[in-house]
Write a protein that holds these residues in place. Sequence first.
Motif: not given
Length: 170
Positions: A2-3, A5-10, A13, A65, A69
């Motif tokens: 899994k990505d 950095n993308r999950l962290k940013e989501e 937000r 995911e 999260k």
Amino acid sequence: MKDFNRLKEECLREIADCGIEIGQVKSWTINSRAMSRWGQCRKEVDGTFSIQISDRLLEDDRITEKACKETIIHEILHTCKGCMTHQGKWKTYADMMNLRYGYNIKRITRGEEKGVENYKPKQMAVKYIMTCGGCGATIYRKRSSKFTRNYRNYSCTRCGAVAWSRKTVK
């Protein structure tokens, strides 16, 4: 995989969208050594925070995911003022996130709840087995420490005896 950095940013937000103010995170680490935890948030001396996330969350395809999260948000919420424990404000914020996004953020999550049937945490490679001569209490350690080196100077918290024996496992 899994990505992260993308999950962290989501996650960041979504927390901001709920109006929750978080503390300053100085470092994010993917931990490949953690045996039994999904994540950890540590407050540093300078007031910033370091967050570690288990590599198992990102590498195991059976873990969704959403489950990743939940752990990331769990750890981020610890950075909020007065939220280092799993009570009070932390629980209120977790409940807010659960209600708004359909998460299951709580104090402890078992592997089965992450979507991994018959999940077993990594086994710890024990190197030292310390046994109290007074009550028989046993303590396991995987690394050398002050206690494993100077065990004769420590008393047992259960019975108070100063009678430890040490066995080294090869």
